[in-house]
Write an enzyme that holds these catalytic residues in place. Structure first.
Site, PDB file in Angstrom:
ATOM      1  N   ARG A 170       0.854  -1.174   0.000  1.00 43.47           N
ATOM      2  CA  ARG A 170       0.000   0.000   0.000  1.00 43.47           C
ATOM      3  C   ARG A 170       0.892   1.227   0.000  1.00 43.47           C
ATOM      4  O   ARG A 170       1.870   1.295   0.741  1.00 43.47           O
ATOM      5  CB  ARG A 170      -0.874   0.035   1.255  1.00 43.47           C
ATOM      6  CG  ARG A 170      -1.796   1.246   1.275  1.00 43.47           C
ATOM      7  CD  ARG A 170      -1.903   1.886   2.641  1.00 43.47           C
ATOM      8  NE  ARG A 170      -0.654   2.478   3.105  1.00 43.47           N
ATOM      9  CZ  ARG A 170      -0.502   3.062   4.282  1.00 43.47           C
ATOM     10  NH1 ARG A 170      -1.500   3.120   5.123  1.00 43.47           N
ATOM     11  NH2 ARG A 170       0.657   3.586   4.653  1.00 43.47           N
ATOM     12  N   HIS A 211      -7.067  11.103  11.894  1.00 41.39           N
ATOM     13  CA  HIS A 211      -6.746  11.551  13.251  1.00 41.39           C
ATOM     14  C   HIS A 211      -7.925  12.327  13.828  1.00 41.39           C
ATOM     15  O   HIS A 211      -8.790  12.817  13.104  1.00 41.39           O
ATOM     16  CB  HIS A 211      -5.451  12.368  13.254  1.00 41.39           C
ATOM     17  CG  HIS A 211      -4.259  11.465  13.349  1.00 41.39           C
ATOM     18  ND1 HIS A 211      -3.646  11.177  14.528  1.00 41.39           N
ATOM     19  CD2 HIS A 211      -3.622  10.733  12.400  1.00 41.39           C
ATOM     20  CE1 HIS A 211      -2.654  10.315  14.308  1.00 41.39           C
ATOM     21  NE2 HIS A 211      -2.614  10.026  13.020  1.00 41.39           N
ATOM     22  N   HIS A 261     -36.328   8.823  30.862  1.00 42.52           N
ATOM     23  CA  HIS A 261     -35.592   7.786  30.127  1.00 42.52           C
ATOM     24  C   HIS A 261     -35.867   6.402  30.696  1.00 42.52           C
ATOM     25  O   HIS A 261     -36.173   5.461  29.964  1.00 42.52           O
ATOM     26  CB  HIS A 261     -34.080   8.076  30.181  1.00 42.52           C
ATOM     27  CG  HIS A 261     -33.662   9.239  29.341  1.00 42.52           C
ATOM     28  ND1 HIS A 261     -32.719   9.142  28.350  1.00 42.52           N
ATOM     29  CD2 HIS A 261     -34.076  10.534  29.338  1.00 42.52           C
ATOM     30  CE1 HIS A 261     -32.572  10.318  27.775  1.00 42.52           C
ATOM     31  NE2 HIS A 261     -33.374  11.186  28.358  1.00 42.52           N
TER      32      HIS A 261
HETATM   33  C1  HCA Z   1       2.394   9.569  11.152  1.00 43.72           C
HETATM   34  C2  HCA Z   1       2.053   8.587  10.066  1.00 43.72           C
HETATM   35  C3  HCA Z   1       0.602   8.261   9.884  1.00 43.72           C
HETATM   36  C4  HCA Z   1       0.536   7.320   8.712  1.00 43.72           C
HETATM   37  C5  HCA Z   1      -0.798   7.013   8.158  1.00 43.72           C
HETATM   38  C6  HCA Z   1      -0.783   6.071   6.985  1.00 43.72           C
HETATM   39  C7  HCA Z   1      -0.229   9.539   9.617  1.00 43.72           C
HETATM   40  O1  HCA Z   1       2.541   9.143  12.315  1.00 43.72           O
HETATM   41  O2  HCA Z   1       2.557  10.732  10.849  1.00 43.72           O
HETATM   42  O3  HCA Z   1       0.196   5.388   6.751  1.00 43.72           O
HETATM   43  O4  HCA Z   1      -1.799   6.028   6.282  1.00 43.72           O
HETATM   44  O5  HCA Z   1      -1.085   9.867  10.418  1.00 43.72           O
HETATM   45  O6  HCA Z   1       0.039  10.174   8.596  1.00 43.72           O
HETATM   46  O7  HCA Z   1       0.099   7.645  11.053  1.00 43.72           O
HETATM   47 CU    CU Z   2      -1.477   8.526  12.038  1.00 43.75          CU
END
Ligand code: HCA
Ligand code: CU
Length: 375
Positions: free
Chosen positions: A134, A197, A291
Protein backbone atom coordinates in the site's frame (compact mmCIF):
# COMPACT_ATOMS: atom_id res chain seq x y z
CA UNK A 1 -25.87 5.41 0.12
CA UNK A 2 -24.83 1.77 0.40
CA UNK A 3 -21.26 1.10 1.44
CA UNK A 4 -19.88 -1.80 -0.56
CA UNK A 5 -16.78 -2.83 1.37
CA UNK A 6 -15.35 -2.39 4.83
CA UNK A 7 -12.04 -3.84 5.97
CA UNK A 8 -10.19 -2.93 9.12
CA UNK A 9 -6.48 -2.18 9.13
CA UNK A 10 -6.01 -2.43 12.89
CA UNK A 11 -3.06 -0.28 13.87
CA UNK A 12 -2.96 -0.55 17.67
CA UNK A 13 0.45 -2.21 17.24
CA UNK A 14 1.72 0.70 15.10
CA UNK A 15 -0.22 3.98 15.50
CA UNK A 16 -1.29 2.81 18.99
CA UNK A 17 2.35 2.54 20.05
CA UNK A 18 2.67 6.24 19.23
CA UNK A 19 0.23 7.04 22.07
CA UNK A 20 2.08 8.93 24.83
CA UNK A 21 1.43 6.26 27.47
CA UNK A 22 1.94 3.16 25.33
CA UNK A 23 4.94 0.88 25.62
CA UNK A 24 3.86 -2.64 24.73
CA UNK A 25 5.98 -5.56 25.92
CA UNK A 26 6.43 -8.49 23.53
CA UNK A 27 3.80 -10.39 25.58
CA UNK A 28 1.39 -7.42 25.35
CA UNK A 29 1.81 -7.35 21.58
CA UNK A 30 1.08 -11.05 21.27
CA UNK A 31 -2.02 -10.70 23.47
CA UNK A 32 -3.27 -7.71 21.44
CA UNK A 33 -2.67 -9.53 18.15
CA UNK A 34 -4.50 -12.63 19.42
CA UNK A 35 -7.52 -10.64 20.71
CA UNK A 36 -7.83 -8.59 17.53
CA UNK A 37 -7.55 -11.75 15.46
CA UNK A 38 -10.27 -13.42 17.53
CA UNK A 39 -12.43 -10.32 17.05
CA UNK A 40 -11.92 -10.76 13.31
CA UNK A 41 -10.04 -7.75 11.94
CA UNK A 42 -8.75 -8.30 8.42
CA UNK A 43 -5.31 -6.75 8.97
CA UNK A 44 -2.90 -6.00 11.79
CA UNK A 45 -0.40 -3.22 11.20
CA UNK A 46 2.90 -3.32 13.11
CA UNK A 47 5.56 -0.73 13.89
CA UNK A 48 8.36 -0.56 11.36
CA UNK A 49 11.11 -3.12 12.04
CA UNK A 50 13.55 -0.27 11.37
CA UNK A 51 12.31 1.55 14.50
CA UNK A 52 14.35 -0.48 17.02
CA UNK A 53 15.86 -3.96 17.48
CA UNK A 54 12.90 -5.07 19.66
CA UNK A 55 10.43 -3.76 17.09
CA UNK A 56 12.12 -5.93 14.49
CA UNK A 57 12.09 -8.99 16.77
CA UNK A 58 8.40 -8.40 17.62
CA UNK A 59 7.47 -8.08 13.93
CA UNK A 60 9.07 -11.49 13.28
CA UNK A 61 7.26 -13.02 16.27
CA UNK A 62 3.82 -11.68 15.29
CA UNK A 63 4.31 -12.54 11.61
CA UNK A 64 4.99 -16.15 12.67
CA UNK A 65 1.81 -16.49 14.79
CA UNK A 66 -0.99 -18.64 13.35
CA UNK A 67 -3.40 -15.72 12.78
CA UNK A 68 -6.30 -15.42 10.35
CA UNK A 69 -5.59 -11.70 9.95
CA UNK A 70 -2.94 -10.61 7.48
CA UNK A 71 0.04 -8.99 9.13
CA UNK A 72 1.40 -5.75 7.70
CA UNK A 73 4.18 -3.52 8.77
CA UNK A 74 4.38 0.22 8.22
CA UNK A 75 7.53 1.89 6.94
CA UNK A 76 8.80 5.08 5.38
CA UNK A 77 8.79 4.86 1.61
CA UNK A 78 12.45 3.95 1.53
CA UNK A 79 14.20 0.92 0.08
CA UNK A 80 16.32 0.30 3.19
CA UNK A 81 13.19 0.09 5.40
CA UNK A 82 11.30 -2.03 2.87
CA UNK A 83 14.25 -4.45 2.51
CA UNK A 84 14.37 -5.11 6.25
CA UNK A 85 10.55 -5.32 6.52
CA UNK A 86 10.44 -7.91 3.73
CA UNK A 87 12.68 -10.27 5.72
CA UNK A 88 10.35 -10.42 8.74
CA UNK A 89 7.71 -12.76 7.31
CA UNK A 90 4.88 -10.18 7.14
CA UNK A 91 2.19 -10.47 4.46
CA UNK A 92 2.56 -6.92 3.27
CA UNK A 93 4.07 -3.48 3.70
CA UNK A 94 2.28 -0.15 4.07
CA UNK A 95 4.60 2.59 2.85
CA UNK A 96 4.17 6.26 3.59
CA UNK A 97 5.45 9.38 1.83
CA UNK A 98 4.80 13.01 2.76
CA UNK A 99 3.26 14.81 -0.23
CA UNK A 100 2.23 18.11 1.37
CA UNK A 101 4.16 21.27 0.60
CA UNK A 102 5.13 21.41 4.30
CA UNK A 103 6.69 17.94 4.13
CA UNK A 104 8.35 18.77 0.86
CA UNK A 105 9.76 22.00 2.26
CA UNK A 106 10.53 21.08 5.89
CA UNK A 107 10.95 17.31 5.96
CA UNK A 108 12.27 15.29 3.03
CA UNK A 109 12.66 18.13 0.50
CA UNK A 110 11.62 15.98 -2.51
CA UNK A 111 9.71 17.13 -5.60
CA UNK A 112 6.56 15.38 -6.83
CA UNK A 113 8.62 13.75 -9.63
CA UNK A 114 11.08 12.40 -7.07
CA UNK A 115 8.23 11.12 -4.87
CA UNK A 116 6.85 9.21 -7.86
CA UNK A 117 10.27 7.86 -8.75
CA UNK A 118 11.08 6.64 -5.24
CA UNK A 119 7.52 5.40 -4.69
CA UNK A 120 7.69 3.37 -7.89
CA UNK A 121 10.99 1.82 -6.91
CA UNK A 122 9.77 0.84 -3.43
CA UNK A 123 6.36 -0.46 -4.60
CA UNK A 124 8.05 -2.57 -7.30
CA UNK A 125 10.52 -3.92 -4.77
CA UNK A 126 7.75 -5.00 -2.36
CA UNK A 127 5.80 -6.59 -5.21
CA UNK A 128 8.91 -8.49 -6.33
CA UNK A 129 9.05 -10.04 -2.84
CA UNK A 130 5.53 -11.40 -3.44
CA UNK A 131 4.07 -9.13 -0.72
CA UNK A 132 1.02 -6.90 -0.55
CA UNK A 133 1.78 -3.21 -0.86
CA UNK A 134 0.00 0.00 0.00
CA UNK A 135 1.27 3.48 -0.85
CA UNK A 136 -0.03 6.31 1.30
CA UNK A 137 0.48 10.04 1.30
CA UNK A 138 1.02 11.65 4.68
CA UNK A 139 -0.94 14.83 5.41
CA UNK A 140 -3.11 14.32 2.30
CA UNK A 141 -5.48 17.14 3.20
CA UNK A 142 -2.76 19.78 3.19
CA UNK A 143 -1.38 18.49 -0.11
CA UNK A 144 -2.27 20.01 -3.47
CA UNK A 145 -4.99 17.77 -4.97
CA UNK A 146 -3.20 17.91 -8.35
CA UNK A 147 0.05 16.69 -6.78
CA UNK A 148 -1.78 13.94 -4.92
CA UNK A 149 -3.56 12.73 -8.03
CA UNK A 150 -0.35 12.70 -10.05
CA UNK A 151 1.28 10.53 -7.41
CA UNK A 152 -1.70 8.19 -6.94
CA UNK A 153 -2.23 7.75 -10.69
CA UNK A 154 1.43 6.88 -11.24
CA UNK A 155 1.40 4.41 -8.33
CA UNK A 156 -1.94 2.90 -9.39
CA UNK A 157 -0.41 1.96 -12.75
CA UNK A 158 1.83 -0.46 -10.82
CA UNK A 159 -1.30 -2.24 -9.45
CA UNK A 160 -0.66 -2.00 -5.70
CA UNK A 161 -3.34 -3.45 -3.41
CA UNK A 162 -4.22 0.01 -2.10
CA UNK A 163 -3.40 3.67 -2.02
CA UNK A 164 -4.00 5.47 1.25
CA UNK A 165 -5.11 8.95 2.25
CA UNK A 166 -4.07 10.13 5.69
CA UNK A 167 -5.56 13.05 7.59
CA UNK A 168 -2.38 13.16 9.65
CA UNK A 169 -3.24 16.32 11.59
CA UNK A 170 -6.99 15.73 11.96
CA UNK A 171 -7.92 18.86 10.02
CA UNK A 172 -10.38 17.47 7.45
CA UNK A 173 -14.17 17.77 7.63
CA UNK A 174 -16.51 14.97 6.54
CA UNK A 175 -17.49 16.85 3.37
CA UNK A 176 -13.86 17.43 2.41
CA UNK A 177 -13.11 13.75 2.97
CA UNK A 178 -16.09 12.75 0.86
CA UNK A 179 -14.95 15.05 -1.98
CA UNK A 180 -11.31 14.01 -1.85
CA UNK A 181 -11.96 10.26 -1.65
CA UNK A 182 -14.52 10.54 -4.47
CA UNK A 183 -11.89 12.30 -6.58
CA UNK A 184 -9.29 9.62 -5.89
CA UNK A 185 -11.93 6.91 -6.50
CA UNK A 186 -12.46 8.31 -10.01
CA UNK A 187 -8.73 8.30 -10.68
CA UNK A 188 -7.43 4.94 -9.47
CA UNK A 189 -8.48 1.31 -9.89
CA UNK A 190 -6.94 -0.12 -6.72
CA UNK A 191 -8.54 -0.16 -3.24
CA UNK A 192 -8.47 2.96 -1.08
CA UNK A 193 -7.46 3.14 2.58
CA UNK A 194 -8.28 6.05 4.88
CA UNK A 195 -6.47 7.05 8.06
CA UNK A 196 -8.14 9.67 10.26
CA UNK A 197 -6.75 11.55 13.25
CA UNK A 198 -9.12 12.90 15.87
CA UNK A 199 -7.76 16.38 16.68
CA UNK A 200 -11.11 18.02 15.88
CA UNK A 201 -13.23 15.05 17.01
CA UNK A 202 -14.15 13.98 13.47
CA UNK A 203 -12.15 10.77 13.04
CA UNK A 204 -15.16 8.43 12.96
CA UNK A 205 -17.33 10.80 10.91
CA UNK A 206 -14.51 11.34 8.44
CA UNK A 207 -13.87 7.61 8.07
CA UNK A 208 -17.57 7.01 7.53
CA UNK A 209 -17.59 9.72 4.84
CA UNK A 210 -14.57 8.03 3.23
CA UNK A 211 -16.45 4.72 3.08
CA UNK A 212 -19.49 6.43 1.58
CA UNK A 213 -17.20 7.88 -1.10
CA UNK A 214 -15.77 4.48 -2.00
CA UNK A 215 -12.87 3.85 0.40
CA UNK A 216 -12.54 0.14 1.19
CA UNK A 217 -10.17 0.03 4.19
CA UNK A 218 -10.25 2.05 7.43
CA UNK A 219 -7.43 2.34 9.97
CA UNK A 220 -8.44 1.93 13.60
CA UNK A 221 -6.83 1.42 16.98
CA UNK A 222 -8.30 0.04 20.18
CA UNK A 223 -9.79 3.02 22.09
CA UNK A 224 -8.41 5.25 19.31
CA UNK A 225 -4.98 5.48 20.94
CA UNK A 226 -2.29 7.07 18.80
CA UNK A 227 -0.18 10.16 18.27
CA UNK A 228 -1.58 13.19 20.23
CA UNK A 229 -5.27 12.40 20.98
CA UNK A 230 -5.29 9.51 18.55
CA UNK A 231 -7.25 8.14 15.61
CA UNK A 232 -10.47 6.20 14.95
CA UNK A 233 -11.46 4.00 17.92
CA UNK A 234 -12.35 0.48 16.82
CA UNK A 235 -15.50 0.34 19.00
CA UNK A 236 -16.66 3.72 17.74
CA UNK A 237 -16.24 2.78 14.10
CA UNK A 238 -18.13 -0.45 14.70
CA UNK A 239 -20.93 1.49 16.42
CA UNK A 240 -21.19 3.94 13.52
CA UNK A 241 -21.53 1.13 10.97
CA UNK A 242 -23.71 -1.14 13.09
CA UNK A 243 -26.29 1.61 13.42
CA UNK A 244 -26.34 2.35 9.68
CA UNK A 245 -25.43 -0.81 7.82
CA UNK A 246 -25.13 -3.78 10.18
CA UNK A 247 -24.31 -6.24 7.39
CA UNK A 248 -20.82 -4.67 7.24
CA UNK A 249 -19.90 -5.60 10.80
CA UNK A 250 -21.78 -8.75 11.70
CA UNK A 251 -18.70 -10.65 10.45
CA UNK A 252 -16.88 -9.57 13.64
CA UNK A 253 -17.14 -11.03 17.15
CA UNK A 254 -18.80 -7.96 18.61
CA UNK A 255 -19.10 -9.57 22.04
CA UNK A 256 -15.30 -9.41 22.36
CA UNK A 257 -15.11 -5.60 22.14
CA UNK A 258 -15.56 -4.83 25.86
CA UNK A 259 -12.72 -7.14 26.90
CA UNK A 260 -10.48 -5.89 24.09
CA UNK A 261 -10.94 -2.26 25.16
CA UNK A 262 -10.47 -3.13 28.85
CA UNK A 263 -7.31 -5.10 28.12
CA UNK A 264 -5.60 -2.36 26.11
CA UNK A 265 -6.74 0.35 28.56
CA UNK A 266 -5.04 -1.64 31.33
CA UNK A 267 -1.85 -2.02 29.30
CA UNK A 268 -1.54 1.73 28.72
CA UNK A 269 -2.66 2.69 32.22
CA UNK A 270 -5.94 4.45 31.43
CA UNK A 271 -9.64 3.76 32.05
CA UNK A 272 -11.95 3.03 29.15
CA UNK A 273 -13.14 6.61 28.47
CA UNK A 274 -16.60 7.46 29.89
CA UNK A 275 -17.70 8.52 26.41
CA UNK A 276 -16.40 5.52 24.45
CA UNK A 277 -19.02 4.04 22.15
CA UNK A 278 -20.30 0.60 23.25
CA UNK A 279 -17.64 -0.17 25.87
CA UNK A 280 -17.90 2.81 28.19
CA UNK A 281 -19.01 1.83 31.69
CA UNK A 282 -22.14 3.94 31.20
CA UNK A 283 -22.87 3.20 27.52
CA UNK A 284 -26.07 1.32 28.49
CA UNK A 285 -26.83 3.12 31.74
CA UNK A 286 -30.10 5.06 32.10
CA UNK A 287 -30.79 7.69 34.72
CA UNK A 288 -33.45 10.37 34.25
CA UNK A 289 -37.03 9.36 35.08
CA UNK A 290 -38.30 10.04 31.56
CA UNK A 291 -35.59 7.79 30.13
CA UNK A 292 -35.89 4.97 32.63
CA UNK A 293 -39.65 4.94 32.30
CA UNK A 294 -39.50 4.51 28.51
CA UNK A 295 -36.57 2.07 28.59
CA UNK A 296 -38.41 -0.13 31.08
CA UNK A 297 -41.35 -0.16 28.67
CA UNK A 298 -39.16 -0.73 25.63
CA UNK A 299 -35.33 -0.45 25.60
CA UNK A 300 -35.23 0.79 22.01
CA UNK A 301 -36.80 4.06 23.24
CA UNK A 302 -33.33 5.22 24.26
CA UNK A 303 -30.96 2.52 22.96
CA UNK A 304 -29.81 2.15 19.36
CA UNK A 305 -28.06 -1.14 20.17
CA UNK A 306 -29.08 -4.13 22.24
CA UNK A 307 -26.28 -4.42 24.84
CA UNK A 308 -26.59 -8.22 24.66
CA UNK A 309 -24.98 -8.06 21.19
CA UNK A 310 -21.77 -7.06 23.00
CA UNK A 311 -22.26 -9.42 25.92
CA UNK A 312 -23.33 -6.47 28.10
CA UNK A 313 -26.37 -5.59 30.21
CA UNK A 314 -28.20 -2.32 30.61
CA UNK A 315 -28.35 -0.71 34.02
CA UNK A 316 -31.04 1.52 35.44
CA UNK A 317 -30.10 4.01 38.12
CA UNK A 318 -32.93 4.66 40.54
CA UNK A 319 -31.57 6.25 43.77
CA UNK A 320 -31.16 9.87 42.65
CA UNK A 321 -33.29 13.01 42.48
CA UNK A 322 -34.05 12.71 38.76
CA UNK A 323 -35.61 9.30 39.31
CA UNK A 324 -39.16 8.27 38.41
CA UNK A 325 -41.68 5.94 40.01
CA UNK A 326 -41.27 3.36 37.24
CA UNK A 327 -37.59 2.95 38.09
CA UNK A 328 -38.44 2.62 41.79
CA UNK A 329 -41.13 0.04 41.03
CA UNK A 330 -38.71 -1.93 38.88
CA UNK A 331 -36.15 -1.88 41.71
CA UNK A 332 -38.82 -3.08 44.17
CA UNK A 333 -39.85 -5.82 41.73
CA UNK A 334 -36.23 -7.00 41.54
CA UNK A 335 -36.35 -7.36 45.37
CA UNK A 336 -39.53 -9.42 45.08
CA UNK A 337 -41.62 -6.62 46.65
CA UNK A 338 -44.76 -5.20 45.19
CA UNK A 339 -45.99 -1.75 46.08
CA UNK A 340 -49.41 -0.20 45.68
CA UNK A 341 -49.80 2.90 43.53
CA UNK A 342 -49.95 5.34 46.42
CA UNK A 343 -47.15 3.69 48.34
CA UNK A 344 -45.00 3.85 45.24
CA UNK A 345 -45.62 7.54 44.65
CA UNK A 346 -44.91 8.38 48.28
CA UNK A 347 -41.73 6.29 48.22
CA UNK A 348 -40.57 7.99 45.02
CA UNK A 349 -41.11 11.39 46.62
CA UNK A 350 -39.08 10.24 49.65
CA UNK A 351 -36.21 9.02 47.43
CA UNK A 352 -36.14 12.38 45.65
CA UNK A 353 -36.18 14.23 48.98
CA UNK A 354 -33.27 12.21 50.39
CA UNK A 355 -31.33 12.13 47.14
CA UNK A 356 -31.48 15.90 46.84
CA UNK A 357 -28.51 15.92 49.23
CA UNK A 358 -26.61 13.06 47.54
CA UNK A 359 -27.58 10.04 45.42
CA UNK A 360 -28.46 6.88 47.35
CA UNK A 361 -26.26 3.84 46.90
CA UNK A 362 -28.12 0.75 45.68
CA UNK A 363 -28.11 -0.88 49.13
CA UNK A 364 -29.38 2.33 50.78
CA UNK A 365 -32.21 2.48 48.26
CA UNK A 366 -32.99 -1.20 48.79
CA UNK A 367 -33.14 -0.72 52.58
CA UNK A 368 -35.49 2.22 52.10
CA UNK A 369 -37.76 0.16 49.82
CA UNK A 370 -37.80 -2.80 52.21
CA UNK A 371 -38.65 -0.49 55.13
CA UNK A 372 -41.47 1.09 53.10
CA UNK A 373 -43.35 -2.12 52.50
CA UNK A 374 -45.44 -3.13 55.52
CA UNK A 375 -44.38 -6.50 56.87
C1 HCA B 1 2.39 9.57 11.15
C2 HCA B 1 2.05 8.59 10.07
C3 HCA B 1 0.60 8.26 9.88
C4 HCA B 1 0.54 7.32 8.71
C5 HCA B 1 -0.80 7.01 8.16
C6 HCA B 1 -0.78 6.07 6.98
C7 HCA B 1 -0.23 9.54 9.62
O1 HCA B 1 2.54 9.14 12.31
O2 HCA B 1 2.56 10.73 10.85
O3 HCA B 1 0.20 5.39 6.75
O4 HCA B 1 -1.80 6.03 6.28
O5 HCA B 1 -1.09 9.87 10.42
O6 HCA B 1 0.04 10.17 8.60
O7 HCA B 1 0.10 7.65 11.05
CU1 CU C 1 -1.48 8.53 12.04
Amino acid sequence: MTIKAFNIIESTLREGEQFARAHFSPADKIAIAAELDAFGVEYLELTSPSASPQSEADARTIAALPLRAKVLTHTRCHLDDARLAATTGVDGIDVLFGTSSKMRAFSHGKSVEEIIEIGTEVVRFVQAQGLEVRFSSEDSFRSEPDDLLRVYRAIDRLHPQRVGLADTVGIATPNQVFEMVSLVRRNVDCDIEFHAHNDAGCAIANSFAALEAGATHIDTTVLGIGERNGIVPLSGMIARLLSVQPDLVTKYRLDRLPELDRMVAGMVGIDVPFNAAITSETAFHHKAGMHTNAVLNHPSAYEIFDPAVFGLERTIMAGHRLTGWNAIRSRADSLGLSLGEEQLRALTAEVKRRADTAPLADDELDDLIRGWVPA
